[in-house]
Design an enzyme around this catalytic site. Structure first.
Site, PDB file in Angstrom:
ATOM      1  N   CYS A 265       0.818  -1.227   0.000  1.00 41.62           N
ATOM      2  CA  CYS A 265       0.000   0.000   0.000  1.00 41.62           C
ATOM      3  C   CYS A 265       0.849   1.274   0.000  1.00 41.62           C
ATOM      4  O   CYS A 265       0.335   2.362  -0.291  1.00 41.62           O
ATOM      5  CB  CYS A 265      -0.948  -0.003   1.182  1.00 41.62           C
ATOM      6  SG  CYS A 265      -2.114  -1.376   1.124  1.00 41.62           S
TER       7      CYS A 265
ATOM      8  N   HIS B   4      -3.223   7.654   1.973  1.00 41.60           N
ATOM      9  CA  HIS B   4      -3.605   6.298   1.596  1.00 41.60           C
ATOM     10  C   HIS B   4      -5.004   6.037   2.148  1.00 41.60           C
ATOM     11  O   HIS B   4      -5.332   6.436   3.258  1.00 41.60           O
ATOM     12  CB  HIS B   4      -2.604   5.304   2.178  1.00 41.60           C
ATOM     13  CG  HIS B   4      -3.006   3.882   1.956  1.00 41.60           C
ATOM     14  ND1 HIS B   4      -3.423   3.417   0.736  1.00 41.60           N
ATOM     15  CD2 HIS B   4      -3.075   2.817   2.814  1.00 41.60           C
ATOM     16  CE1 HIS B   4      -3.719   2.129   0.841  1.00 41.60           C
ATOM     17  NE2 HIS B   4      -3.525   1.749   2.093  1.00 41.60           N
TER      18      HIS B   4
ATOM     19  N   ASN C  37      -9.881   0.195  -0.176  1.00 46.03           N
ATOM     20  CA  ASN C  37      -8.412   0.268  -0.174  1.00 46.03           C
ATOM     21  C   ASN C  37      -7.888  -0.366  -1.471  1.00 46.03           C
ATOM     22  O   ASN C  37      -7.958  -1.583  -1.637  1.00 46.03           O
ATOM     23  CB  ASN C  37      -7.881  -0.472   1.058  1.00 46.03           C
ATOM     24  CG  ASN C  37      -6.363  -0.421   1.163  1.00 46.03           C
ATOM     25  OD1 ASN C  37      -5.675  -0.018   0.231  1.00 46.03           O
ATOM     26  ND2 ASN C  37      -5.834  -0.846   2.293  1.00 46.03           N
TER      27      ASN C  37
HETATM   28  N1  COA Z   1     -18.337  -7.687   9.386  1.00 43.25           N
HETATM   29  C1  COA Z   1     -18.829  -7.897  10.622  1.00 43.25           C
HETATM   30  N2  COA Z   1     -18.061  -8.160  11.683  1.00 43.25           N
HETATM   31  C2  COA Z   1     -16.746  -8.222  11.480  1.00 43.25           C
HETATM   32  C3  COA Z   1     -16.158  -8.017  10.202  1.00 43.25           C
HETATM   33  C4  COA Z   1     -17.015  -7.764   9.152  1.00 43.25           C
HETATM   34  N3  COA Z   1     -16.578  -7.545   7.890  1.00 43.25           N
HETATM   35  N4  COA Z   1     -14.823  -8.130  10.312  1.00 43.25           N
HETATM   36  C5  COA Z   1     -14.566  -8.384  11.603  1.00 43.25           C
HETATM   37  N5  COA Z   1     -15.717  -8.434  12.305  1.00 43.25           N
HETATM   38  C6  COA Z   1     -15.928  -8.685  13.730  1.00 43.25           C
HETATM   39  C7  COA Z   1     -14.770  -9.416  14.387  1.00 43.25           C
HETATM   40  O1  COA Z   1     -14.919 -10.820  14.205  1.00 43.25           O
HETATM   41  C8  COA Z   1     -14.912  -8.994  15.816  1.00 43.25           C
HETATM   42  O2  COA Z   1     -15.920  -9.768  16.402  1.00 43.25           O
HETATM   43  P1  COA Z   1     -15.811 -10.247  17.945  1.00 43.25           P
HETATM   44  O3  COA Z   1     -15.771  -8.967  18.740  1.00 43.25           O
HETATM   45  O4  COA Z   1     -17.031 -11.050  18.127  1.00 43.25           O
HETATM   46  O5  COA Z   1     -14.526 -11.012  18.019  1.00 43.25           O
HETATM   47  C9  COA Z   1     -15.441  -7.557  15.728  1.00 43.25           C
HETATM   48  O6  COA Z   1     -15.965  -7.426  14.404  1.00 43.25           O
HETATM   49  C10 COA Z   1     -14.392  -6.511  15.963  1.00 43.25           C
HETATM   50  O7  COA Z   1     -13.258  -6.827  15.153  1.00 43.25           O
HETATM   51  P2  COA Z   1     -11.973  -5.929  15.157  1.00 43.25           P
HETATM   52  O8  COA Z   1     -10.957  -6.517  14.240  1.00 43.25           O
HETATM   53  O9  COA Z   1     -11.579  -5.661  16.579  1.00 43.25           O
HETATM   54  O10 COA Z   1     -12.579  -4.568  14.537  1.00 43.25           O
HETATM   55  P3  COA Z   1     -11.919  -3.184  14.361  1.00 43.25           P
HETATM   56  O11 COA Z   1     -12.766  -2.140  14.969  1.00 43.25           O
HETATM   57  O12 COA Z   1     -10.463  -3.200  14.700  1.00 43.25           O
HETATM   58  O13 COA Z   1     -12.040  -2.974  12.786  1.00 43.25           O
HETATM   59  C11 COA Z   1     -10.655  -3.100  10.846  1.00 43.25           C
HETATM   60  C12 COA Z   1     -11.399  -3.881  11.908  1.00 43.25           C
HETATM   61  C13 COA Z   1      -9.948  -4.110   9.946  1.00 43.25           C
HETATM   62  C14 COA Z   1     -11.662  -2.316  10.033  1.00 43.25           C
HETATM   63  C15 COA Z   1      -9.649  -2.133  11.490  1.00 43.25           C
HETATM   64  O14 COA Z   1      -8.903  -2.806  12.464  1.00 43.25           O
HETATM   65  C16 COA Z   1      -8.715  -1.528  10.491  1.00 43.25           C
HETATM   66  O15 COA Z   1      -9.114  -0.802   9.613  1.00 43.25           O
HETATM   67  N6  COA Z   1      -7.408  -1.777  10.650  1.00 43.25           N
HETATM   68  C17 COA Z   1      -6.412  -1.207   9.787  1.00 43.25           C
HETATM   69  C18 COA Z   1      -6.482  -1.906   8.486  1.00 43.25           C
HETATM   70  C19 COA Z   1      -5.582  -1.312   7.487  1.00 43.25           C
HETATM   71  O16 COA Z   1      -5.327  -0.136   7.486  1.00 43.25           O
HETATM   72  N7  COA Z   1      -5.128  -2.182   6.610  1.00 43.25           N
HETATM   73  C20 COA Z   1      -4.417  -1.843   5.468  1.00 43.25           C
HETATM   74  C21 COA Z   1      -3.131  -1.207   5.745  1.00 43.25           C
HETATM   75  S1  COA Z   1      -2.434  -0.945   4.201  1.00 43.25           S
END
Ligand code: COA
Length: 328
Positions: A115, A252, A282
């Site tokens: 990315c 980004h 993304n």
């Molecule tokens: N739909 C519904 N629920 C989902 C889900 C989806 N698509 N993806 C994950 N969940 C659930 C998880 O299983 C978890 O459930 P639980 O509490 O029962 O275990 C809950 O949602 C919370 O998951 P979590 O990973 O803690 O959520 P979050 O608030 O951290 O959001 C991201 C997840 C991925 C959106 C976030 O962490 C993020 O954006 N991270 C950075 C990603 C990034 O920038 N990546 C690219 C870099 S180049």
């Protein structure tokens, strides 16, 4: 040796036709439009058609960037394609783009910094031009991330999309008084110790498969906020600027909450931040030039504007670039 400044004189982009909404995804995996849009800001993403390859998206973006610059392929002597989803293991996607653009001279190669790929490619092309090794470069970020997603893993498949963006960099002419136009500075970092929080579980030398994206979302989020804010400060400090000098933050597009946190840190109002995450999701290396292209096309980013690019990706790799757009 006299260093030659590089000017960013054109930008273009291309998105595959097919749009996949959150509701459509919710029919395939256990997710919802509400969860995706609340946690990420994403409402939809573009997905490449069967047979539509990264090089196809890249070529369209490149053609549009050349048009926008008022230049022809004969003017270009370097093509750098940032991609993590190349058409083939080899030859490089850049050489395929070169052939499709009917360019038979110069040099073309890929850069793989996920990315952050566009920032790495921009820095590389800028350094080639500064050193006098190239006169004009197509710098392209192009991805078909849909091909490396595990469509059964809701924690990753909802986050990414396909697309391409390209810019044209050219050396400032001796008779041009470029003042503070062009690429002012680029800043690159990596820390390979964080490999396990964002990676693909395959590759030609490890598993001999293509593999799928795996991510520890919260940890990536935490690193993104701290590392991006550090590299933004570094870019501003290197140029003796404060954030009030920035006309546009073009970040980004990984998560609307990360973008918001960078804008808040820089005390920039929302209308100085280009955000496309809601429509593009993304698109990895394509996200920054796609956002720039959209903001140039709709007249927000104008000739002479000072823009700050930043991005982070798996590796971890991250970086920033400060560019005054256009030419005097
Ligand atoms: N739909 C519904 N629920 C989902 C889900 C989806 N698509 N993806 C994950 N969940 C659930 C998880 O299983 C978890 O459930 P639980 O509490 O029962 O275990 C809950 O949602 C919370 O998951 P979590 O990973 O803690 O959520 P979050 O608030 O951290 O959001 C991201 C997840 C991925 C959106 C976030 O962490 C993020 O954006 N991270 C950075 C990603 C990034 O920038 N990546 C690219 C870099 S180049």
């Amino acid at each position: 040796m006299t260093l030659k400044k590089s000017l960013l004189v054109g930008c273009g982009s291309y998105l595959p036709q097919r749009i996949v909404t959150n509701d459509e995804l919710a029919k395939k995996v256990d997710t919802s439009d509400e969860w995706i849009s609340k946690r990420t800001g994403i409402r939809q993403r573009h997905v490449a058609a069967e047979g539509e390859m990264t090089s196809d998206l890249a070529v369209e973006a490149a053609r549009r960037a050349l048009d926008n610059a008022g230049m022809e392929i004969g003017d270009i002597d370097l093509i750098v394609v940032a991609t993590t989803t190349p058409d083939d293991t080899f030859p490089s996607t850049a050489t395929k783009v070169q052939a499709k653009l009917a360019m038979e001279h110069g040099a073309a190669f890929d850069i793989q910094a996920v990315c952050a790929g566009f920032i790495y490619a921009l820095a590389t092309a800028d350094n080639f031009i500064r050193a006098g090794q190239a006169r004009a470069a197509l710098v392209i970020g192009a991805e078909t991330f849909s091909r490396i997603l595990d469509w059964e893993d809701r924690s990753t498949c909802v986050l990414f999309g396909d697309g391409a963006g390209a810019v044209v960099l050219r050396a400032a002419r001796a008779d041009e008084n470029v003042d503070d136009f062009g690429v002012l500075s680029t800043h690159l970092h990596s820390d390979g110790r964080h490999r396990d929080i964002l990676y693909v579980d395959g590759g030609p030398s490890s598993t001999k498969t293509v593999g799928h994206v795996r991510m520890a979302g919260q940890e990536v989020f935490r690193h993104a906020v701290s590392k991006l804010s550090g590299v933004i400060d570094e870019a501003l400090d290197a140029n003796g600027l404060t954030s009030s000098a920035i006309d546009w933050l073009i970040p980004h597009q990984a998560n609307a909450r990360i973008i918001k946190s960078m804008a808040q840190k820089m005390k920039l109002p929302d209308d100085k931040v280009v955000s496309t995450i809601d429509r593009h999701a993304n698109t990895s290396a394509a996200s920054v030039p796609l956002a720039l292209s959209e903001a140039m096309a709709d007249g927000r980013v104008k000739n002479g504007d000072l823009v700050l690019f930043e991005a982070i990706g798996g590796g971890l790799v991250w970086g920033a670039g400060l560019v005054r757009i256009g030419a005097p």
